[in-house]
Design an enzyme around this catalytic site. Structure first.
Site, PDB file in Angstrom:
ATOM      1  N   TYR A 124      -7.789  22.760 -13.075  1.00 17.31           N
ATOM      2  CA  TYR A 124      -8.318  21.556 -13.715  1.00 17.31           C
ATOM      3  C   TYR A 124      -9.617  21.090 -13.082  1.00 17.31           C
ATOM      4  O   TYR A 124      -9.813  21.236 -11.872  1.00 17.31           O
ATOM      5  CB  TYR A 124      -7.303  20.412 -13.576  1.00 17.31           C
ATOM      6  CG  TYR A 124      -6.144  20.492 -14.539  1.00 17.31           C
ATOM      7  CD1 TYR A 124      -6.365  20.503 -15.914  1.00 17.31           C
ATOM      8  CD2 TYR A 124      -4.845  20.541 -14.059  1.00 17.31           C
ATOM      9  CE1 TYR A 124      -5.282  20.567 -16.783  1.00 17.31           C
ATOM     10  CE2 TYR A 124      -3.776  20.591 -14.929  1.00 17.31           C
ATOM     11  CZ  TYR A 124      -3.995  20.605 -16.293  1.00 17.31           C
ATOM     12  OH  TYR A 124      -2.942  20.657 -17.148  1.00 17.31           O
ATOM     13  N   LYS A 146      20.119   8.394   4.210  1.00 14.29           N
ATOM     14  CA  LYS A 146      19.420   7.728   3.108  1.00 14.29           C
ATOM     15  C   LYS A 146      18.453   8.706   2.454  1.00 14.29           C
ATOM     16  O   LYS A 146      18.127   9.743   3.030  1.00 14.29           O
ATOM     17  CB  LYS A 146      18.665   6.518   3.652  1.00 14.29           C
ATOM     18  CG  LYS A 146      17.638   6.894   4.730  1.00 14.29           C
ATOM     19  CD  LYS A 146      17.140   5.684   5.501  1.00 14.29           C
ATOM     20  CE  LYS A 146      16.100   6.082   6.518  1.00 14.29           C
ATOM     21  NZ  LYS A 146      15.879   5.069   7.536  1.00 14.29           N
TER      22      LYS A 146
HETATM   23  C1  LIG Z   1      15.721   5.407   8.789  1.00 16.32           C
HETATM   24  C2  LIG Z   1      16.185   4.583   9.900  1.00 16.32           C
HETATM   25  C3  LIG Z   1      16.490   5.146  11.158  1.00 16.32           C
HETATM   26  C4  LIG Z   1      16.244   6.591  11.488  1.00 16.32           C
HETATM   27  O1  LIG Z   1      14.903   6.762  11.894  1.00 16.32           O
HETATM   28  P1  LIG Z   1      14.336   8.180  12.325  1.00 16.32           P
HETATM   29  O2  LIG Z   1      12.965   7.891  12.781  1.00 16.32           O
HETATM   30  O3  LIG Z   1      14.347   9.019  11.123  1.00 16.32           O
HETATM   31  O4  LIG Z   1      15.223   8.680  13.383  1.00 16.32           O
HETATM   32  C5  LIG Z   1      17.046   4.328  12.104  1.00 16.32           C
HETATM   33  N1  LIG Z   1      17.260   3.019  11.867  1.00 16.32           N
HETATM   34  C6  LIG Z   1      16.948   2.442  10.702  1.00 16.32           C
HETATM   35  C7  LIG Z   1      17.207   1.000  10.523  1.00 16.32           C
HETATM   36  C8  LIG Z   1      16.392   3.180   9.677  1.00 16.32           C
HETATM   37  O5  LIG Z   1      16.081   2.618   8.509  1.00 16.32           O
END
Ligand SMILES: *Cc1c(COP(=O)(O)O)cnc(C)c1O
Length: 805
Positions: free
Chosen positions: A700, A474
């Protein structure tokens, strides 16, 4: 016959024999049908792996030969031992913690004028890699140079008879792979087994552990071995002593003589590697200082990086313009075939220099390799290729030189293709890469694909062979670039991918990703897209469940896999455990829907203070999955753990784990950070340097007040690139030529200023924002956030460059 152990790397099927090896996670026997389809006819298989079904299936392959053995890896190694025995040439065997590959590559460069050298391709130094390396030995070679790496006891005694080095080099000893051994001493002792039959061993005496074990152990089993030791500075007068001032090396030996040489590289690691090489050359009889110097002058930095770059006209470039040999060509071609995101494939190749093979034989072989690739275009550059065009597919083009190519070829001919640019150093193919590469501003995020693979394998080992791995890609694969990362994961055969939104899943499909993909936030507007692209929605509430059912009922011919989320305490998305029997009943009544998996998420997996809560979540999850399975009448895949959970709760790994941040090199619990490799390096450049007097201000709001006269560097990087504004005013720093330099004043949208006072730096110099030596976690801590935010915050306008070592 080519020996093949990786079904993905078959080049000339009818001339290959496949060794079906069973590893921790892979079973080579699974790929026999696929390989038979491709044309492979020789197989080495293990008796224990031949199920009655397999025996029946393989019996139908009348024209194939199956060699049944107790252990295929062992068979491969035995074949390699037999192959090695046929050659009575000097062989240099290299081991040690670091520098093996560089010493091997440099020795090859230094010795090629005198010998026909065969060496391990890249860093093929494992239980499988060494046999494949030694297999390349043929009559034309007069010297072999092979490296050996081990990660646990008893491995080296297997590699020793395969390499059978006459000359040994032990580069150094460090902490890599310490976990596989009881102690550093044991690790040294194991590595020394490579030299139990060698005539000479070169090593650096400044490592007391090596020196001790050599005298204790090696001398006991191999009393006649000649030890060639060197040390830095003063030391025993019977050995080589070295002193280095900047690039100048002075090397001295009481009987061999003394040398003053200019080294091409001056950093400590390169100096150590170079001295190993020079000492080895001297004991091989290359002692004339002018000759040594001439060879050193031709030395090139070893960059075996193979980079994936964005090209012009939607092309993808594979930049492998550093060297060209047959083994490396095979690896590059196999990498080309992994690029499934473009249909058209083009190869630009130079002559292969110093192969030691007869020209006709060499190009006949390369022509076969190229023909097997089914390329859209092949371009050969160099006089040798131009003389041997008849070995190449019709329609191939040839140029006598890189200049001729650049003068005659229009870049417009390259569109929507993957272009492999592979050339020997002398052909300067970097000029071709420059021509075909898309130009971008000076900030890049470099992604090390080998580090990604290392981290993936690290978590796979933890998960074990029975547990599947879903990888979270993702948010643009945590900022790393989803298409390229997903391709690598597909090649490495992970089980599942997951994204947050449907359009992220579509991007994966459009880039040739066939793996099953879970979508965590489906919405009714995207349902048609989900079906069209075979994306599998997460179902987390009655509302979304009813909508999905309604959607499918209007399309009775369609089926779908879904993933049921249970809320066990995170209180984000998911069914409450007490809702599951009703949800299960709705699902069970829908023959169109199959529940592929059921999962939940730990709210505090990374923190010990929440251990009791995490265990409670696990119990609730198990109870929930049982309820669901009872109503459904089948057991979906169960998964609970994220990266931190895999490290801290291996007992909860169930049927699958969900790997996220760990893949990208951040160990969320920080317990095992040193076992992961850094994946991303954010780099920028210094656009301008100026000296600003005391009392002036920088940036700035005039916030960067100067108490002293200062040298200020302006970087081509701002908060729009993901360099958080909170890192301004000295809170953050960047690495300039290895020195941390704090920010000064406010971070601007596209630029930021740093204090370079007292640091040697020039305009145009490269700056590391995060990466090796500048951990993301430190940057996150400085501004009170977590590494996830830093990683995903690198904006999409920053180009991603992918490379393999
Ligand atoms: C993003 C996510 C993970 C992965 O988590 P990490 O801490 O990056 O390993 C696992 N399960 C779900 C449902 C997630 O949204």
């Amino acid at each position: 016959m080519n020996w093949i152990t990786d079904s993905r790397q078959v080049m000339v099927p009818e001339q290959s024999i496949f060794f079906a090896i069973r590893g921790e996670r892979h079973d080579g026997h699974q790929f026999i049908d696929e390989l038979y389809e491709k044309g492979v006819r020789q197989f080495v298989v293990e008796s224990a792996a031949i199920t009655p079904e397999r025996r029946a299936a393989w019996a139908a392959y009348c024209d194939a030969t199956f060699h049944e053995v107790p252990n295929s890896l062992q068979a491969l190694q035995e074949q390699a031992v037999a192959h090695r025995r046929q050659f009575r040439i000097p062989v240099i065997g290299i081991t040690g913690s670091n520098g093996k590959t560089i010493v091997k590559e440099w020795l090859t460069q230094l010795l090629s004028p005198t010998f026909g050298v065969v060496r391990s391709p890249k860093s093929y130094n494992s239980q499988v890699g060494v046999p494949l390396s030694v297999r390349q030995l043929n009559e034309t070679h007069t010297l072999g140079i092979f490296e050996a790496g081990i990660s646990k006891p008893h491995e080296m005694q297997v590699l020793e008879p395969i390499i059978r080095p006459t000359i040994g080099i032990f580069t150094n000893i460090g902490t890599a792979h310490d976990e596989g051994f009881r102690s550093r001493k044991q690790k040294v002792a194991e590595k020394l087994r490579l030299f139990t039959r060698s005539e000479v061993l070169v090593y650096r005496q400044d490592y007391p552990e090596i020196d001790e074990e050599v005298n204790l152990l090696l001398k006991a089993v191999n009393p006649s071995i000649r030890l060639v030791r060197w040390h830095m500075g003063d030391g025993p007068a019977t050995e080589f002593s070295a002193s280095v001032v900047q690039h100048g090396l002075h090397l001295q030996h009481p009987t061999h003589g003394a040398w003053s040489l200019q080294l091409p590289f001056a950093d400590p690691a390169s100096v150590e590697n170079l001295i190993h090489c020079v000492v080895t050359l001297i004991i091989m009889g290359i002692t004339d200082p002018a000759d040594l110097q001439a060879r050193l002058n031709r030395l090139r930095p070893v960059s075996m990086r193979l980079e994936l770059k964005e090209g012009i006209n939607q092309c993808v470039l594979i930049d492998d313009s550093y060297n060209n040999d047959v083994a490396g060509l095979q690896l590059a071609l196999s990498f080309l075939q992994q690029q499934v995101n473009r249909d058209r494939k083009v190869v630009i190749l130079s002559d292969v220099l110093q192969s030691g093979q007869k020209e006709a034989e060499l190009y006949a072989h390369i022509g076969r390799l190229i023909s097997e690739q089914h390329l859209n275009r092949f371009i050969g550059i160099g006089p040798e290729l131009s003389r041997n065009t008849h070995y190449f597919p019709a329609g191939s083009q040839f140029y006598a030189s890189t200049e001729a190519f650049l003068a005659e070829e229009s870049p417009d001919r390259y569109r929507d293709s993957v272009v492999l640019v592979k050339g020997a150093r002398a052909f300067s193919f970097e000029r071709i890469v420059q021509r075909l590469q898309r130009k971008f501003h000076g900030t890049v995020l470099e992604i090390n694909m080998d580090a990604l693979t290392h981290n993936l394998n690290y978590y796979r080992r933890k998960a074990g062979p029975e547990t599947k791995v879903m990888v979270m890609v993702k948010a643009f694969a945590y900022g790393s670039g989803s298409a390229e990362v997903a391709q690598l994961l597909q090649f490495q055969r992970v089980d599942y991918l997951a994204v947050a939104y449907a359009d992220e899943g579509v991007t994966l499909r459009q880039n040739g990703i066939e793996l099953p993909v879970m979508v965590m936030n489906p919405s009714p507007e995207t349902f048609a897209t989900l079906l069209e692209y075979r994306l599998e929605p997460e179902i987390y509430s009655f509302r979304i469940l009813r909508e999905w059912i309604g959607f499918l009922e209007a399309r009775p011919q369609e089926t779908s896999s879904v993933h049921i989320k249970i809320d066990t305490g995170m209180h984000r998305l998911g069914f409450r455990p007490d809702e599951l029997s009703e949800a299960g009943a709705l699902l069970a009544a829908q023959p169109q829907i199959r529940v592929a998996s059921v999962f939940s998420h730990l709210a505090g997996a990374d923190e010990a203070r929440f251990n009791a809560f995490s265990r409670e979540q696990y119990q609730q999850f198990i109870a929930g999955t049982e309820t669901l399975a009872n109503v459904l009448g089948y057991c979906p895949i169960r998964h609970l753990l994220n990266s931190a959970g895999i490290v801290r709760f291996p007992e909860f790994k169930l049927d699958m784990v969900r790997l996220g941040i760990g893949l990208y090199g951040v160990e969320a619990t920080q317990q095992e950070q040193q076992l992961l490799r850094t994946v991303g390096t954010l780099k920028t450049v210094i656009s301008q340097i100026k000296t600003v007097p005391a009392g002036e201000t920088v940036g700035y709001s005039r916030s960067g007040e100067l108490a002293h006269k200062a040298r200020i560097g302006t970087l081509a990087l701002g908060y729009a690139d993901g360099f958080d504004r909170r890192l301004g005013k000295g809170v953050g720093s960047v690495l300039v030529n290895g020195t941390p330099c704090p920010t000064i004043g406010n971070v601007c949208m596209d630029m930021a200023m740093v204090d370079l006072t007292g640091v040697s730096a020039n305009e145009g110099d490269e700056v590391i924002v995060f990466g090796e030596g500048a951990p993301i976690s430190a940057m996150a801590r400085a501004i009170g956030t977590i590494p996830y935010e830093i990683l995903t915050g690198v904006s999409e306008r920053v180009k991603r460059v992918f490379y393999k070592e």
